[in-house]
Scaffold this motif. Structure first.
Motif, PDB file in Angstrom:
ATOM      1  N   SER A  14       0.852  -1.193   0.000  1.00 47.28           N
ATOM      2  CA  SER A  14       0.000   0.000   0.000  1.00 47.28           C
ATOM      3  C   SER A  14       0.884   1.237   0.000  1.00 47.28           C
ATOM      4  O   SER A  14       1.667   1.432   0.931  1.00 47.28           O
ATOM      5  N   LYS A  15       0.748   2.039  -1.054  1.00 47.44           N
ATOM      6  CA  LYS A  15       1.572   3.253  -1.133  1.00 47.44           C
ATOM      7  C   LYS A  15       0.767   4.489  -0.755  1.00 47.44           C
ATOM      8  O   LYS A  15       1.257   5.411  -0.135  1.00 47.44           O
ATOM      9  N   ASN A  16      -0.485   4.532  -1.194  1.00 42.94           N
ATOM     10  CA  ASN A  16      -1.291   5.739  -1.020  1.00 42.94           C
ATOM     11  C   ASN A  16      -2.246   5.671   0.162  1.00 42.94           C
ATOM     12  O   ASN A  16      -2.877   6.661   0.505  1.00 42.94           O
ATOM     13  N   PHE A  17      -2.399   4.470   0.737  1.00 40.71           N
ATOM     14  CA  PHE A  17      -3.256   4.320   1.911  1.00 40.71           C
ATOM     15  C   PHE A  17      -2.437   3.659   3.022  1.00 40.71           C
ATOM     16  O   PHE A  17      -1.432   3.003   2.754  1.00 40.71           O
ATOM     17  N   THR A  18      -2.916   3.809   4.260  1.00 36.92           N
ATOM     18  CA  THR A  18      -2.157   3.260   5.398  1.00 36.92           C
ATOM     19  C   THR A  18      -2.322   1.746   5.522  1.00 36.92           C
ATOM     20  O   THR A  18      -1.559   1.092   6.214  1.00 36.92           O
ATOM     21  N   LYS A  19      -3.373   1.206   4.904  1.00 38.88           N
ATOM     22  CA  LYS A  19      -3.626  -0.236   4.937  1.00 38.88           C
ATOM     23  C   LYS A  19      -4.108  -0.650   3.547  1.00 38.88           C
ATOM     24  O   LYS A  19      -4.399   0.191   2.705  1.00 38.88           O
ATOM     25  N   GLN A  20      -4.260  -1.962   3.357  1.00 35.26           N
ATOM     26  CA  GLN A  20      -4.810  -2.455   2.086  1.00 35.26           C
ATOM     27  C   GLN A  20      -6.205  -1.850   1.867  1.00 35.26           C
ATOM     28  O   GLN A  20      -7.036  -1.871   2.774  1.00 35.26           O
ATOM     29  N   ILE A  21      -6.438  -1.328   0.652  1.00 32.23           N
ATOM     30  CA  ILE A  21      -7.767  -0.759   0.362  1.00 32.23           C
ATOM     31  C   ILE A  21      -8.656  -1.761  -0.382  1.00 32.23           C
ATOM     32  O   ILE A  21      -9.878  -1.749  -0.211  1.00 32.23           O
ATOM     33  N   ALA A  22      -8.037  -2.642  -1.184  1.00 32.44           N
ATOM     34  CA  ALA A  22      -8.855  -3.631  -1.916  1.00 32.44           C
ATOM     35  C   ALA A  22      -9.513  -4.584  -0.918  1.00 32.44           C
ATOM     36  O   ALA A  22      -8.849  -5.072  -0.003  1.00 32.44           O
ATOM     37  N   PHE A  23     -10.801  -4.826  -1.085  1.00 34.14           N
ATOM     38  CA  PHE A  23     -11.562  -5.742  -0.215  1.00 34.14           C
ATOM     39  C   PHE A  23     -11.448  -5.367   1.262  1.00 34.14           C
ATOM     40  O   PHE A  23     -11.366  -6.229   2.137  1.00 34.14           O
ATOM     41  N   ASN A  24     -11.382  -4.054   1.532  1.00 35.02           N
ATOM     42  CA  ASN A  24     -11.201  -3.602   2.913  1.00 35.02           C
ATOM     43  C   ASN A  24     -11.854  -2.237   3.100  1.00 35.02           C
ATOM     44  O   ASN A  24     -12.273  -1.615   2.110  1.00 35.02           O
ATOM     45  N   VAL A  25     -11.961  -1.752   4.322  1.00 36.12           N
ATOM     46  CA  VAL A  25     -12.336  -0.354   4.577  1.00 36.12           C
ATOM     47  C   VAL A  25     -11.342   0.218   5.586  1.00 36.12           C
ATOM     48  O   VAL A  25     -10.849  -0.510   6.446  1.00 36.12           O
ATOM     49  N   ILE A  26     -11.065   1.527   5.470  1.00 34.79           N
ATOM     50  CA  ILE A  26     -10.042   2.133   6.334  1.00 34.79           C
ATOM     51  C   ILE A  26     -10.650   3.331   7.085  1.00 34.79           C
ATOM     52  O   ILE A  26     -11.027   4.329   6.451  1.00 34.79           O
ATOM     53  N   PRO A  27     -10.746   3.266   8.409  1.00 32.88           N
ATOM     54  CA  PRO A  27     -11.403   4.362   9.155  1.00 32.88           C
ATOM     55  C   PRO A  27     -10.457   5.526   9.410  1.00 32.88           C
ATOM     56  O   PRO A  27     -10.211   5.912  10.559  1.00 32.88           O
ATOM     57  N   HIS A  28      -9.905   6.067   8.348  1.00 35.87           N
ATOM     58  CA  HIS A  28      -8.870   7.088   8.499  1.00 35.87           C
ATOM     59  C   HIS A  28      -8.702   7.841   7.173  1.00 35.87           C
ATOM     60  O   HIS A  28      -8.283   7.252   6.184  1.00 35.87           O
ATOM     61  N   ILE A  29      -9.039   9.151   7.168  1.00 35.11           N
ATOM     62  CA  ILE A  29      -8.801  10.000   5.989  1.00 35.11           C
ATOM     63  C   ILE A  29      -8.143  11.289   6.466  1.00 35.11           C
ATOM     64  O   ILE A  29      -8.643  11.960   7.367  1.00 35.11           O
ATOM     65  N   ASP A  30      -7.032  11.630   5.859  1.00 37.53           N
ATOM     66  CA  ASP A  30      -6.189  12.785   6.230  1.00 37.53           C
ATOM     67  C   ASP A  30      -5.522  12.528   7.595  1.00 37.53           C
ATOM     68  O   ASP A  30      -5.691  11.470   8.187  1.00 37.53           O
ATOM     69  N   LYS A  31      -4.789  13.519   8.059  1.00 42.63           N
ATOM     70  CA  LYS A  31      -3.936  13.305   9.250  1.00 42.63           C
ATOM     71  C   LYS A  31      -4.743  13.281  10.552  1.00 42.63           C
ATOM     72  O   LYS A  31      -5.773  13.933  10.663  1.00 42.63           O
TER      73      LYS A  31
END
Ligand code: NAP
Length: 334
Positions: free
Chosen positions: A182-199
């Protein structure tokens, strides 16, 4: 009138070209500007090829209105320079909360634009804010909003072109059992959700969550209490929002539907049966902000639940900036 787009090769920039093409604005000349990496590339506008210019070499005096879609670092450095020669409409977060800069969603607070000449810069809100305020405003006018509790489900295109591409390549790699970083997100984005946008900020909220709160207050009413949780989801385009709204006054669902149906920015799709609601895929490419799942919150008095979906590159960015330009042309400039 001549126009320019700074960041013309990015997600918002390319969408702005599309929206301008379809709008009623008479574009005499369009100047397309990006980084040195893109200088010399050709992009089509109304079947004509336009050569992309490098920002450092571009003369801002060539356009009457200039859309900035190149991020806040570029906006911070270049928008004040540009604003000496052109009216700047900026997509980034850099100017949004500055006191003397109008932050505009034309259907909601068009009159706030009148002081733009003080700086010659107008700010466009965050994509999640824009689609929220077009729904909140008519409801606030009638029933006075006390508090909003919001969760967003934000598409990868909202993060820019590179993150969007990461979803595609990572999905392919996951499906073929290959490893992907993962380069642009803090965790895998495919088949996942990430509870974190911006700092993250000191109070545990992320900057994205605070942007929605502060911008909504600036655009509608500083007395609205609002708390948000922003989540990145593996959706290409269109942000969704699950919204809980507590009003000061009593309301009926019939009144809510009537108000939203009569708003030029909104469309109600709420059949309360299988498939009778809007999903991000269906909202992609549409200028409307869709409202579904309209129901009373039975756990709290005078409280409503909604599902809001809109194309983040349109109402959340390109469409709103072009509507700001239309407003300027109609009322404030010649
Ligand atoms: P993007 O896809 O990453 O595009 C960035 C653009 O900026 C590209 O055209 C890029 O040109 C240009 N750029 C980057 N560095 C530059 C430099 N040093 N000099 C000149 N140009 C440079 O980003 P985006 O999603 O379009 O977002 C653009 C802005 O809009 C951001 O401020 C974002 O927060 C805001 N915004 C986005 C959305 C959304 O839904 N995407 C919604 C509301 C607001 P090259 O191609 O040459 O690198």
């Amino acid at each position: 009138m001549n126009f320019a787009i700074i960041g013309a090769t990015g997600n918002v920039g390319r969408k702005t070209i599309e929206v301008l093409e379809k709008s009623k604005i008479k574009v005499k000349k369009l100047f397309l500007v990006a980084s040195k990496r893109s200088a010399g590339k050709n992009i089509k506008f109304k079947r004509k090829k336009i050569k992309v210019e490098a920002l450092e070499k571009y003369n801002f005096g060539k356009a009457r209105i200039t859309f900035f879609a190149a991020g806040k670092t570029i906006a911070k450095k270049w928008a004040p320079i540009a604003a000496k020669k052109t009216i700047v409409i900026d997509n980034s977060s850099f100017f949004r909360m500055q006191k003397n800069i109008p932050l505009i969603v034309p259907e909601v607070n068009s009159s706030a634009i009148k002081n733009f000449k003080k700086t010659n810069i107008i700010a466009n809100p965050n994509c999640s804010t824009a689609q929220l305020v077009v729904v909140l405003k008519p409801l606030h006018n009638k029933f006075k909003i006390k508090r909003v509790v919001l969760s967003t489900y934000q598409a990868v295109s909202g993060a820019g072109k590179a993150p969007m591409d990461e979803l595609f390549t990572q999905t392919k790699k996951c499906l073929t059992g290959k490893k992907s970083i993962s380069k642009n997100f803090t965790k895998q984005i495919a088949f996942n959700v990430i509870p974190h946008i911006d700092k993250f900020t000191k109070n545990g909220y992320t900057k994205e969550e605070l942007k929605i709160e502060k911008e909504t207050k600036k655009i509608i009413d500083k007395n609205i209490n609002i708390t948000a949780t922003c989540v990145r989801v593996p959706v290409r385009t269109s942000h969704s929002e699950s919204v809980n709204i507590e009003f000061k006054k009593s309301f009926s669902l019939k009144q809510i539907r009537h108000l939203l149906n009569n708003s030029s920015a909104c469309k109600v799709v709420d059949q309360q049966r299988d498939g009778g609601y809007i999903t991000p895929v269906e909202a992609e490419g549409s200028n409307f902000t869709y409202v579904s799942r309209i129901r009373k919150d039975y756990s709290n008095k005078k409280t409503l639940n909604l599902w809001i979906v809109s194309d983040n590159l349109l109402k959340g960015a390109a469409l709103n900036t072009v509507q700001i330009a239309e407003l300027l042309i109609k009322k404030y400039i010649k």
